[in-house]
Scaffold this motif. Structure first.
Motif, PDB file in Angstrom:
ATOM      1  N   LEU A 193       0.815  -1.215   0.000  1.00 48.88           N
ATOM      2  CA  LEU A 193       0.000   0.000   0.000  1.00 48.88           C
ATOM      3  C   LEU A 193       0.848   1.264   0.000  1.00 48.88           C
ATOM      4  CD1 LEU A 193      -2.986  -0.927   2.331  1.00 48.88           C
ATOM      5  CD2 LEU A 193      -2.793  -1.095  -0.141  1.00 48.88           C
ATOM      6  N   SER A 194       2.182   1.123   0.132  1.00 50.48           N
ATOM      7  CA  SER A 194       3.023   2.307   0.019  1.00 50.48           C
ATOM      8  C   SER A 194       3.185   2.716  -1.446  1.00 50.48           C
ATOM      9  CB  SER A 194       4.398   2.060   0.639  1.00 50.48           C
ATOM     10  OG  SER A 194       5.142   1.156  -0.161  1.00 50.48           O
ATOM     11  N   LEU A 195       2.765   1.846  -2.350  1.00 50.64           N
ATOM     12  CA  LEU A 195       2.898   2.147  -3.780  1.00 50.64           C
ATOM     13  C   LEU A 195       1.702   2.948  -4.264  1.00 50.64           C
ATOM     14  CD1 LEU A 195       4.008  -1.301  -5.230  1.00 50.64           C
ATOM     15  CD2 LEU A 195       5.442   0.668  -4.755  1.00 50.64           C
ATOM     16  N   SER A 196       1.911   3.720  -5.325  1.00 48.77           N
ATOM     17  CA  SER A 196       0.784   4.383  -5.977  1.00 48.77           C
ATOM     18  C   SER A 196      -0.049   3.331  -6.696  1.00 48.77           C
ATOM     19  CB  SER A 196       1.307   5.411  -6.972  1.00 48.77           C
ATOM     20  OG  SER A 196       1.935   4.743  -8.044  1.00 48.77           O
ATOM     21  N   GLY A 197      -1.270   3.712  -7.072  1.00 45.00           N
ATOM     22  CA  GLY A 197      -2.193   2.756  -7.692  1.00 45.00           C
ATOM     23  C   GLY A 197      -1.600   2.028  -8.900  1.00 45.00           C
ATOM     24  N   GLY A 198      -0.983   2.789  -9.792  1.00 45.04           N
ATOM     25  CA  GLY A 198      -0.432   2.171 -10.998  1.00 45.04           C
ATOM     26  C   GLY A 198       0.687   1.197 -10.681  1.00 45.04           C
ATOM     27  N   ASN A 199       1.471   1.513  -9.658  1.00 41.80           N
ATOM     28  CA  ASN A 199       2.557   0.603  -9.287  1.00 41.80           C
ATOM     29  C   ASN A 199       2.038  -0.651  -8.603  1.00 41.80           C
ATOM     30  OD1 ASN A 199       5.370   1.518  -9.949  1.00 41.80           O
ATOM     31  ND2 ASN A 199       4.490   3.412  -9.164  1.00 41.80           N
ATOM     32  N   GLN A 200       0.928  -0.535  -7.874  1.00 39.70           N
ATOM     33  CA  GLN A 200       0.306  -1.736  -7.317  1.00 39.70           C
ATOM     34  C   GLN A 200      -0.126  -2.656  -8.460  1.00 39.70           C
ATOM     35  OE1 GLN A 200      -2.888  -0.880  -4.573  1.00 39.70           O
ATOM     36  NE2 GLN A 200      -1.719   0.732  -3.591  1.00 39.70           N
ATOM     37  N   GLN A 201      -0.656  -2.009  -9.509  1.00 38.43           N
ATOM     38  CA  GLN A 201      -1.099  -2.785 -10.661  1.00 38.43           C
ATOM     39  C   GLN A 201       0.084  -3.528 -11.296  1.00 38.43           C
ATOM     40  OE1 GLN A 201      -4.509  -2.596 -11.311  1.00 38.43           O
ATOM     41  NE2 GLN A 201      -4.056  -4.420 -12.494  1.00 38.43           N
ATOM     42  N   LYS A 202       1.246  -2.862 -11.326  1.00 38.88           N
ATOM     43  CA  LYS A 202       2.436  -3.517 -11.888  1.00 38.88           C
ATOM     44  C   LYS A 202       2.810  -4.744 -11.057  1.00 38.88           C
ATOM     45  CE  LYS A 202       4.588   0.784 -13.370  1.00 38.88           C
ATOM     46  NZ  LYS A 202       5.809   1.582 -13.180  1.00 38.88           N
ATOM     47  N   ALA A 203       2.655  -4.623  -9.727  1.00 37.64           N
ATOM     48  CA  ALA A 203       2.976  -5.762  -8.873  1.00 37.64           C
ATOM     49  C   ALA A 203       2.038  -6.930  -9.180  1.00 37.64           C
ATOM     50  CB  ALA A 203       2.871  -5.367  -7.397  1.00 37.64           C
ATOM     51  N   LEU A 204       0.769  -6.619  -9.463  1.00 39.62           N
ATOM     52  CA  LEU A 204      -0.171  -7.694  -9.796  1.00 39.62           C
ATOM     53  C   LEU A 204       0.202  -8.330 -11.134  1.00 39.62           C
ATOM     54  CD1 LEU A 204      -3.606  -6.200  -8.699  1.00 39.62           C
ATOM     55  CD2 LEU A 204      -2.030  -7.635  -7.424  1.00 39.62           C
ATOM     56  N   PHE A 205       0.672  -7.509 -12.077  1.00 37.52           N
ATOM     57  CA  PHE A 205       1.174  -8.046 -13.342  1.00 37.52           C
ATOM     58  C   PHE A 205       2.328  -8.994 -13.099  1.00 37.52           C
ATOM     59  CE2 PHE A 205      -0.824  -5.245 -16.493  1.00 37.52           C
ATOM     60  CZ  PHE A 205      -0.978  -6.193 -17.478  1.00 37.52           C
ATOM     61  N   ALA A 206       3.237  -8.536 -12.248  1.00 36.11           N
ATOM     62  CA  ALA A 206       4.412  -9.354 -11.950  1.00 36.11           C
ATOM     63  C   ALA A 206       3.980 -10.689 -11.362  1.00 36.11           C
ATOM     64  CB  ALA A 206       5.335  -8.621 -10.973  1.00 36.11           C
ATOM     65  N   ARG A 207       2.951 -10.656 -10.485  1.00 34.10           N
ATOM     66  CA  ARG A 207       2.459 -11.883  -9.858  1.00 34.10           C
ATOM     67  C   ARG A 207       2.044 -12.896 -10.929  1.00 34.10           C
ATOM     68  NH1 ARG A 207      -2.906 -11.295  -6.405  1.00 34.10           N
ATOM     69  NH2 ARG A 207      -1.562 -10.358  -4.846  1.00 34.10           N
ATOM     70  N   ALA A 208       1.307 -12.425 -11.924  1.00 34.52           N
ATOM     71  CA  ALA A 208       0.792 -13.344 -12.939  1.00 34.52           C
ATOM     72  C   ALA A 208       1.888 -13.771 -13.902  1.00 34.52           C
ATOM     73  CB  ALA A 208      -0.352 -12.696 -13.706  1.00 34.52           C
ATOM     74  N   LEU A 209       2.711 -12.814 -14.346  1.00 35.33           N
ATOM     75  CA  LEU A 209       3.727 -13.162 -15.351  1.00 35.33           C
ATOM     76  C   LEU A 209       4.816 -14.035 -14.745  1.00 35.33           C
ATOM     77  CD1 LEU A 209       4.035  -9.836 -17.366  1.00 35.33           C
ATOM     78  CD2 LEU A 209       2.780 -11.901 -17.948  1.00 35.33           C
TER      79      LEU A 209
END
Lengths: 311, 474
Positions: free
Chosen positions: B371-387
């Motif tokens: 939650l320290s990340l901005s919204g778009g960066n949280q989204q990148k983390a979710l991308f990383a999770r899947a990829l």
């Protein structure tokens, strides 16, 4: 700063303060005996508390209210099967754990198949377990086998054997939560069930195993407690309902789930015993004791939540 | 024009906001005058959301000042915010949600007044919206929720909206609804209101903004009239080298055998990028969630998952809020970095660090909370999770919400790369431009597939046609 941020620290500080207050009254006499008694009785609260912590970690609404009945039923059936005969301790343990597993499966079946809220499901099931215990007990008070009673009341390296059991289980649960894949799954499920499911976590398996685990922890506690106190009694689990939840909350686990705290459970279990003995040694009656215990729990929950809100 | 109307609605002088060592905003001066429509752009973590929170009083500035034209507070000055993370109460109705920010509505019949006000606001901004003021918010689609949130932002609410801050307002709206919003923003500013418009969709920014402010690393790096910027100039100012989207001509590729087909008719072959399109809220997200649930089990976790999921509604479906970035990334690959049931933390950290670099999550330490990340960066983390997971099928439910232009290009490239290696992607997007990069597109209408397009047939025009076709016929 980093150590002060550990939520388990507070329950240990509270336990130490209660310990000091009692010794202040007695002028420092009996410190060893008090610590020994706290470890013995605290162990039972700690073991059921560890189980309850796992369930509460599953997220809002998850709690096992059948712990007292499961303890009683497991202890009753195990002691009846052993019949006081020597050499039956392990068979009795197996029966107790089997009863616990069955109770856990039944609880989860009610929750999963009938979609009952866990509070209702476990409370309703506990009536059945308690009735079974009454029915099979019929007022008998069977003594545990001698060797088992000796173990439950004995000590090793100066610490009560039951405390060793509680410590070993605490370490096992800690390793599970901190290191194991299964522990990660549990913590993820507790934070956001839907997100965990969509991340590939087998959430129903996690929930089922957790409900079975808490019931087995309760069954083990019942077995040890009955052996410790010279036989099973129908009301032996009664005080462990509030106790199991209180030690989780005081220990610093989040009631909202997804966050658990193993060392805190032990600290809180010691604290709960010491508070009661403190009130006893100050001469408080049973009524006053209950009111004060309740007030202390409420105060700690409020303190814990304001502390969290500030960070 | 009276005196206070010509004064700026809000003026920031050298305003800064630090979070510990992180300088989220590092000295920004900005004046917003009546009639302004300011387009605020910058990549994820540039400080846009922090700036918004300073203006609307969510944060106090660490240094510098914020002054308002009218009154002392943002509320008194008529500053309203519409957030990127939707902030409605899901268990209340649309009208009741209006009441939360309209404290002067009281008396026995407040519900009727609230209904009338929200209906009026919705009708003005989104004619033909079809949203019931008595519907509970959790029964609405994410696009409808965003529309309600915007309508509440513009509603008079007892005073008057002077400055409305729109943070990624179109991220879950389809093109038609987004156009209605842009039109309304133009109307609102012409009437003496002001808007701060934050978007990663540069086309919209150019369409609506009179002035553009570019943020980078917490500072204003460029500011000027919208006409003085070009698209390329803007991207350069934001400081991310983005390859032109035009050069990715969809070349005919060979695909493997068909590996999944749903009862609805959704199908995908090995190595294919399948797009889902149509108007928002026509069953695409549900179809994908159902598909994922049918491909995985709540009782068993296979060593290699058959599918991975990237959430668009990240609060509901994606982020595990108590955890670090690292644990959020690794949750789907735990089985790959575990021995004897225990997580190998070295391997886990390696995976997270590798993906932090590859996908450019803006943090210096992946053990920071997600939650320290901005919204778009949280989204990148979710991308990383899947990829990061070895799953052969990746299901993406509008995954680019709030992700900046540069990162989008990187992720497109990553997706094409992975597809070439034989992974299959199912990709729902509200942006036609994204869908046009797919090998095959299914257009949804009323929870059904209304068209299947492939190759040269995938054009914005044909997609729009299929989205509306049956509506015209009926």
């Amino acid at each position: 700063m980093t150590i002060l941020a550990k939520p388990w620290l507070w329950s240990w500080l509270a336990a130490a303060a209660a310990f000091a207050l009692i010794l202040g009254l007695t002028g420092g006499r009996g410190a060893g005996e008090l610590a020994y008694a706290a470890l013995s009785f605290g162990a039972f609260a700690a073991i059921v508390g560890l189980g309850q912590m796992l369930v509460i970690t599953l997220g809002p609404g998850n709690v096992d209210l059948s712990i007292p009945a499961t303890m009683t039923l497991a202890a009753t059936l195990a002691l009846k099967a052993m019949g006081g005969e020597p050499g039956t301790a392990f068979a009795g343990l197996a029966i107790a754990l089997g009863v616990g597993a069955a109770a856990g499966i039944a609880n989860y079946a009610l929750i999963f198949l009938l979609r009952l809220p866990p509070i209702i499901a476990t409370l309703a099931a506990s009536l059945v377990y308690q009735s079974l215990a009454i029915w099979s007990n019929r007022g008998l008070r069977i003594k545990p086998p001698e060797g088992l009673a000796d173990f439950a009341t004995g000590r090793f390296l100066g610490m009560p054997n039951v405390a060793w059991v509680g410590l070993a289980l605490a370490i096992a649960v800690w390793v599970l939560l901190e290191r194991a894949v299964a522990g990660r799954w549990l913590l993820a499920t507790g934070q956001n069930l839907r997100a965990a499911r969509l991340a590939g976590v087998p959430v129903e398996l996690v929930r089922a195993c957790t409900y079975v685990a808490v019931a087995m922890f309760a069954a083990l506690t019942g077995y040890l407690l009955a052996s410790f106190s010279g036989g099973a009694a129908l009301n032996m689990g009664a005080e462990y309902l509030l106790m199991s939840i209180a030690v989780v909350v005081i220990g610093g686990s989040s009631i909202a789930g997804g966050n658990s705290n193993v060392p805190g459970v032990w600290g809180a279990a010691l604290f709960m015993f010491l508070v009661v003995s403190m009130l006893n040694s100050y001469g408080a009656g049973a009524g006053a004791r209950n009111v004060l215990t309740g007030a202390i729990i409420i105060a700690i929950v409020i303190a814990a939540s304001t502390r969290r809100a500030r960070t | 024009m009276s005196d206070h109307e010509s004064r700026p609605i809000v003026a920031l002088v050298d305003a800064a906001r630090h979070f510990g060592p992180v300088r989220a905003l590092d000295g920004v001066s900005l004046a917003v005058n009546p009639g302004d429509c300011i387009g605020l752009v910058g990549h994820n973590g540039a400080g846009k959301s922090t700036l918004v929170n300073l203006i609307n009083g969510g944060f106090a500035p660490t240094s510098g000042t914020i002054g308002f034209g009218v009154g002392e507070t943002a509320l008194a000055a008529g500053v309203r915010s519409v957030f990127q993370e939707l902030s409605l109460c899901p268990n209340l109705t649309v009208a009741e949600n209006l009441r939360i920010s309209h404290t002067s509505l009281s008396g026995l019949n407040w519900r009727r007044a609230a209904r009338a006000e929200i209906r009026q606001s919705l009708d003005t901004i989104f004619p033909g919206h079809g949203i019931d003021a008595d519907a509970e918010v959790d029964t609405l689609s994410i696009a409808q929720r965003q529309m309600v949130e915007i309508a509440i932002g513009f509603a008079p609410r007892g005073s008057m909206a002077r400055l409305v801050i729109l943070d990624e307002p179109t991220s879950s709206l389809d093109a038609g609804i987004a156009d209605q919003l842009l039109t309304h923003v133009g109307r609102f500013c012409a009437g003496g209101g002001a808007v701060i418009f934050i978007s990663h969709m540069l086309g919209e920014v150019f369409e609506v903004a009179s002035r553009i402010v570019v943020l980078k690393d917490g500072k204003v790096v460029a500011e000027g009239e919208a006409d003085d910027f070009t698209r390329k100039g803007l991207v350069d100012a934001m400081g991310h080298v983005a390859p032109e989207a035009g050069d990715v001509a969809v070349t005919a590729r060979e695909f493997g055998p068909e590996i999944l087909r749903t009862g609805q008719g959704l199908a995908a072959r090995k190595g294919e990028i399948v797009g889902l399109s149509g108007l928002a809220g026509h069953g695409q997200a549900e179809a994908l969630a159902q598909l994922y649930l049918s491909q995985s089990s709540a009782w068993r976790a296979d060593r290699t998952a058959r599918a991975a999921f990237v959430a668009g509604d990240r609060q509901r479906d994606g982020v595990l809020p108590l955890w670090s970035i690292l644990r959020n990334i690794s949750i789907s690959v735990l089985r790959q970095c575990a021995r004897g049931g225990l997580v190998e933390r070295q391997a886990e950290a390696g995976i997270a660090e590798n993906w932090r670099r590859r996908i450019g999550i803006r943090t210096y330490d992946v053990t920071n909370p997600i939650l320290s990340l901005s919204g778009g960066n949280q989204q990148k983390a979710l991308f990383a999770r899947a990829l990061a997971s070895p799953a052969p099928v990746v299901i993406m439910d509008d995954p680019m919400r709030g992700v900046d232009v540069g990162t989008k290009q990187d992720v497109y490239a990553m997706i094409r790369d992975e597809a070439a290696k034989g992974r299959t992607f199912l990709w729902y997007s509200t942006e036609t431009e994204e869908v046009c990069q797919c090998d095959r597109v299914f257009v949804f209408r009323n929870d059904e597939i209304s068209a299947e397009l492939s190759g040269a047939d995938i054009t914005e025009e044909k997609i729009l046609q299929a989205s509306f076709a049956m509506q015209e016929a009926s």
